[in-house]
Design an enzyme around this catalytic site. Structure first.
Site, mmCIF file in Angstrom:
data_model
loop_
_atom_site.group_PDB
_atom_site.id
_atom_site.type_symbol
_atom_site.label_atom_id
_atom_site.label_comp_id
_atom_site.label_asym_id
_atom_site.label_seq_id
_atom_site.Cartn_x
_atom_site.Cartn_y
_atom_site.Cartn_z
ATOM 1 N N ASP A 102 19.779 55.416 19.754
ATOM 2 C CA ASP A 102 19.715 55.552 21.737
ATOM 3 C C ASP A 102 21.014 54.802 21.747
ATOM 4 O OD1 ASP A 102 18.461 57.464 23.329
ATOM 5 O OD2 ASP A 102 16.703 55.331 23.921
ATOM 6 N N GLY A 153 6.518 50.477 27.384
ATOM 7 C CA GLY A 153 6.536 49.080 27.953
ATOM 8 C C GLY A 153 6.960 48.935 29.377
#
EC number: 2.7.11.24
Length: 357
Positions: A141, A32
């Site tokens: 992450d 995105g």
């Protein structure tokens, strides 16, 4: 019915409600585009993330649903919070969150950090991780670009798109290589909250040193660099390796002895070295937990056990093993969005931000 307006950003159509104006691109991710915007209702600046084609495949639909559920559930001062969500007429999904001025990656590449800022940033990272882990969530992450900072030094962890439940067979390459825990590279199977502690340790070392601690060129080189500093993994860790090829690779490496971190970080506070030693441990079972790291003497200036909350309830991962068609994910997503907009406003209020050192 909300009124939508369109704007072109980097060739991408943003179709947002008239509540938001003055869109400016701030970042592009794999899934995105993120813009800053003015929230005309509150007068605040916000971040608007467009999820591209969320209903194009079941995998992407599930990923978007997971991120939405996590953003709704995780509410903590050191975790990014959702302030609005909507689906446009073109069926793109937009997450609206608070906007922070910069991220740790940009700070680290612009100038060395002073000791009190390193302490305060690490404290907030660990404070956020204590909460996230207590909810049964592993970020997976964690890296400097996923750690947002504002002008008051308030820090928030973001981008939970890869986050997963703590236990099942977790597979694949998930985090940016420099910050990836060795058990992800070695087993590709079971790993837990300890992978986030390793990543936080790598970030801590980078704040101390001003450059990445383990800048591997590929996963083989990455593992080799880690062993040069931390020595050969213990036998009981090597025995957990599931892949025969990986096992042969690890056993083929020359035997190395762990180097004292004080020899590498010659100008660092000995207490900082002591905490780092407990975060960068090969065996995840012996790696320090976020709760214990917060109580370490190095973080004593900020540690307050009465103000380091845990989640009120575990995150519900029951959807995570579901293999559903796009239309079902879409219905579930619509339901979550409707539920979000029906939540009492008092439940969405965040506590006052921490003060800058």
């Amino acid at each position: 019915m909300a009124e939508f307006v369109r704007a072109q950003i980097f060739g991408t159509t943003f179709e947002i409600t008239s509540r938001y104006s003055d869109l400016q691109p701030v970042g592009m991710g794999a899934f995105g585009l993120v813009c800053s915007a003015k929230d005309n209702l509150t007068g605040q600046n916000v971040a608007v993330k467009k999820i591209m084609k969320p209903f194009s495949t079941p995998v992407l639909s599930k990923r978007t649903y997971r991120e939405l559920k996590l953003l709704k559930h995780l509410r903590h001062e050191n975790v990014i919070s959702l302030s609005d969500i909507f689906i446009s007429p073109l069926e793109d999904i937009y997450f609206v969150t608070e906007l922070l001025g910069t991220d740790l990656h940009r700070l680290l590449t612009s100038r060395p950090l002073e000791k009190q800022f390193i302490q305060y940033f690490l404290y907030q990272i660990l404070r956020g991780l204590k909460y996230v882990h207590s909810a049964g969530v592993v970020h997976r992450d964690l890296k400097p670009s996923n750690i947002l900072v504002n002008e008051n030094c308030d820090l928030k962890i973001c981008d939970f798109g890869l986050a997963r439940i703590q236990d099942p067979q977790m597979t694949g390459y998930v985090s940016t290589r420099y910050y990836r825990a060795p058990e992800i590279m070695l087993t590709w199977q079971k790993y837990d909250v300890e992978v986030d502690i390793w990543s936080a340790g790598c970030i801590f070392a980078e704040m101390l040193e001003g450059k990445p601690l383990f800048p591997g060129k590929d996963h083989v080189n990455q593992f080799s660099i880690i062993t040069e500093l931390l020595g050969t993994p213990p036998d009981d860790v090597i025995h957990t390796i599931a892949s025969e090829n990986t096992l042969r690779f690890v056993q083929s490496l020359p035997k190395r002895v762990r180097q004292p971190l004080k020899d590498k970080f010659t100008n660092a506070d000995p207490l900082a070295i002591g905490l780092l030693e407990e975060m960068l441990v090969f065996d995840p079972r012996r790696r320090i937990k976020a709760t214990d790291a917060l109580a370490h003497e190095y973080l004593a200036p900020y540690h307050d056990p009465t103000d380091e909350p845990i989640a009120l309830e575990k995150f519900d991962w029951s959807f995570n093993d579901a293999d559903l068609p796009v239309d079902t994910w879409k219905i579930m997503m619509y339901s979550e969005i409707l539920d979000y907009h029906n939540v009492d406003s008092e439940n969405q209020a965040m506590e006052d931000p921490l003060e800058c050192p």
